[in-house]
Design an enzyme around this catalytic site. Structure first.
Site, PDB file in Angstrom:
ATOM      1  N   LEU A  33       0.818  -1.217   0.000  1.00  0.00           N
ATOM      2  CA  LEU A  33       0.000   0.000   0.000  1.00  0.00           C
ATOM      3  C   LEU A  33       0.854   1.271   0.000  1.00  0.00           C
ATOM      4  O   LEU A  33       1.911   1.328   0.619  1.00  0.00           O
ATOM      5  CB  LEU A  33      -0.922   0.005   1.227  1.00  0.00           C
ATOM      6  CG  LEU A  33      -1.845  -1.212   1.346  1.00  0.00           C
ATOM      7  CD1 LEU A  33      -2.754  -1.056   2.565  1.00  0.00           C
ATOM      8  CD2 LEU A  33      -2.680  -1.417   0.091  1.00  0.00           C
ATOM      9  N   GLY A  36      -1.718   6.398  -2.499  1.00  0.00           N
ATOM     10  CA  GLY A  36      -2.868   6.276  -3.400  1.00  0.00           C
ATOM     11  C   GLY A  36      -3.943   5.381  -2.794  1.00  0.00           C
ATOM     12  O   GLY A  36      -5.141   5.704  -2.811  1.00  0.00           O
ATOM     13  N   HIS A  37      -3.516   4.244  -2.223  1.00  0.00           N
ATOM     14  CA  HIS A  37      -4.489   3.359  -1.561  1.00  0.00           C
ATOM     15  C   HIS A  37      -5.100   4.060  -0.345  1.00  0.00           C
ATOM     16  O   HIS A  37      -6.299   3.939  -0.072  1.00  0.00           O
ATOM     17  CB  HIS A  37      -3.805   2.082  -1.081  1.00  0.00           C
ATOM     18  CG  HIS A  37      -3.233   1.231  -2.176  1.00  0.00           C
ATOM     19  ND1 HIS A  37      -1.888   1.112  -2.395  1.00  0.00           N
ATOM     20  CD2 HIS A  37      -3.850   0.466  -3.119  1.00  0.00           C
ATOM     21  CE1 HIS A  37      -1.675   0.291  -3.413  1.00  0.00           C
ATOM     22  NE2 HIS A  37      -2.847  -0.107  -3.883  1.00  0.00           N
ATOM     23  N   LYS A 149      -5.947   6.071 -11.419  1.00  0.00           N
ATOM     24  CA  LYS A 149      -4.683   5.764 -12.109  1.00  0.00           C
ATOM     25  C   LYS A 149      -4.938   4.627 -13.098  1.00  0.00           C
ATOM     26  O   LYS A 149      -4.423   4.626 -14.202  1.00  0.00           O
ATOM     27  CB  LYS A 149      -3.616   5.385 -11.080  1.00  0.00           C
ATOM     28  CG  LYS A 149      -2.218   5.663 -11.527  1.00  0.00           C
ATOM     29  CD  LYS A 149      -1.465   4.471 -12.065  1.00  0.00           C
ATOM     30  CE  LYS A 149      -1.283   3.336 -11.107  1.00  0.00           C
ATOM     31  NZ  LYS A 149      -0.717   2.151 -11.803  1.00  0.00           N
ATOM     32  N   ASP A 150      -5.739   3.644 -12.670  1.00  0.00           N
ATOM     33  CA  ASP A 150      -6.114   2.543 -13.568  1.00  0.00           C
ATOM     34  C   ASP A 150      -7.479   2.878 -14.174  1.00  0.00           C
ATOM     35  O   ASP A 150      -8.502   2.265 -13.848  1.00  0.00           O
ATOM     36  CB  ASP A 150      -6.155   1.231 -12.790  1.00  0.00           C
ATOM     37  CG  ASP A 150      -4.774   0.851 -12.281  1.00  0.00           C
ATOM     38  OD1 ASP A 150      -3.869   0.674 -13.107  1.00  0.00           O
ATOM     39  OD2 ASP A 150      -4.595   0.778 -11.053  1.00  0.00           O
ATOM     40  N   SER A 186       2.492   0.761  -6.771  1.00  0.00           N
ATOM     41  CA  SER A 186       3.299  -0.182  -5.979  1.00  0.00           C
ATOM     42  C   SER A 186       4.551  -0.596  -6.733  1.00  0.00           C
ATOM     43  O   SER A 186       5.552  -0.986  -6.142  1.00  0.00           O
ATOM     44  CB  SER A 186       2.481  -1.431  -5.648  1.00  0.00           C
ATOM     45  OG  SER A 186       1.299  -1.065  -4.984  1.00  0.00           O
TER      46      SER A 186
HETATM   47  O1  PAF Z   1      -6.078  -2.400  -8.860  1.00  0.00           O
HETATM   48  C1  PAF Z   1      -5.750  -3.425  -8.221  1.00  0.00           C
HETATM   49  O2  PAF Z   1      -4.976  -3.389  -7.261  1.00  0.00           O
HETATM   50  C2  PAF Z   1      -6.315  -4.768  -8.650  1.00  0.00           C
HETATM   51  O3  PAF Z   1      -6.471  -4.832 -10.036  1.00  0.00           O
HETATM   52  C3  PAF Z   1      -7.628  -5.140  -7.930  1.00  0.00           C
HETATM   53  C4  PAF Z   1      -8.736  -4.178  -8.281  1.00  0.00           C
HETATM   54  C5  PAF Z   1      -7.401  -5.133  -6.422  1.00  0.00           C
HETATM   55  C6  PAF Z   1      -8.071  -6.543  -8.333  1.00  0.00           C
HETATM   56  O4  PAF Z   1      -7.111  -7.506  -8.018  1.00  0.00           O
END
Ligand code: PAF
Length: 283
Positions: A33, A36-37, A149-150, A186
């Site tokens: 982590l 961002g998390h 970000k994703d 990460s």
């Molecule tokens: O973004 C992530 O960390 C992963 O793709 C997720 C959403 C936890 C699924 O494994």
């Protein structure tokens, strides 16, 4: 902070949290982590929900030549950070709970999952959609928080919920960046010092391109120039594209004034051993 490592412990903890009047929010993660998390946890907390985080490095979303075994893992550090951040429940599923030997179901998504990450990493979104569907079924949250970000992942998970009538509201949270603009990830820890110094060029390139497009420049030549500049600086781009922000279809062939908002610039580029992703809004 409650911790569950087995499904029946999760059910017990969930019932305990659910006996309060607050809804439950889930922050799915693969651990290692960073801020961002923690911004996802903070956003979930601000909503007033009880907050659950999951930590599971999901083998199904890694290709055979990808970095599943070397993906960073730091359970003790993650649990300490989640406790500090005010998380209420952490779900650490064992592999057998996610993928029992006789499991026969995976989730395949078309539409927003087809291009970009979907093309560069075949099977990746099957892995993401399958694990997210399972996490939603296990934790049964009202809301789930994902980082922008994703960007494509957010659209794919939204489509999963829409198409399968999964009653979880997906809440996107803006990308957290280092002071020099690099999107936190990460995997950034695997950049060498020289690569780390170069890495913010990716965001600077996107930001300059977004400004040029918003001022009415034609997209195709600008995208080609920016791609060439990234290659000259040492990046290996998989894609740099202007897309419809939800459908993820390319829209670079039409003038920006004709694009139905919202549009998004998305990029994935390798820098040494690390694949960096970033995106910004346009217009
Ligand atoms: O973004 C992530 O960390 C992963 O793709 C997720 C959403 C936890 C699924 O494994």
């Amino acid at each position: 902070m409650l911790i569950a490592r087995e499904l029946n412990t999760l059910a017990g903890h969930r019932a305990r949290l659910g006996s309060e009047t607050r809804p439950l929010a889930l922050v799915p993660t693969m651990g290692a982590l960073h801020d961002g998390h923690l911004a996802l946890i903070a956003a979930a907390r601000r909503s007033g929900a009880a907050v659950a985080a999951s930590i599971f490095v999901n083998p199904l979303q890694f290709g055979p030549a990808e970095d599943f075994t070397r993906y960073p893992r730091d359970e003790a550090g993650d649990l300490a950070a989640l406790a500090d951040a005010g998380c209420d429940l952490v779900w650490l599923p064992p592999l057998a709970a996610m993928y029992p030997a006789d499991a026969a179901t995976t989730v395949d998504i078309g539409g927003p999952a087809e291009r970009w990450e979907g093309a560069a990493r075949p099977g990746h979104f099957r892995g993401v959609a399958t694990v997210v569907a399972k996490l939603f079924g296990q934790v049964r949250p009202a809301t789930a928080y994902f980082g922008e970000k994703d960007w494509q992942q957010v659209q794919v998970v939204r489509r999963l919920c829409r198409d399968l009538y999964i009653g979880v509201e997906i809440v996107p949270v803006p990308t957290v960046r280092a002071p020099d603009g690099l999107a936190l990830s990460s995997r950034n820890r695997f950049l060498t010092p020289a690569e780390r110094a170069l890495a913010p060029t990716l965001h600077r390139t996107l930001a300059a391109l977004a400004d040029a497009l918003a001022q009415g420049c034609e997209a195709e030549p600008r995208l080609a120039e920016a791609t060439a500049r990234l290659i000259a600086s040492g990046f290996l781009p998989d894609y740099l594209a202007l897309v419809d922000a939800e459908a993820l279809v390319p829209i670079s062939a039409v003038p920006i004034s004709a694009v139905r908002p919202p549009a998004r610039l998305i990029v994935a580029a390798r820098l040494g051993a690390v694949r960096l992703l970033d995106n910004v809004p346009v217009g």
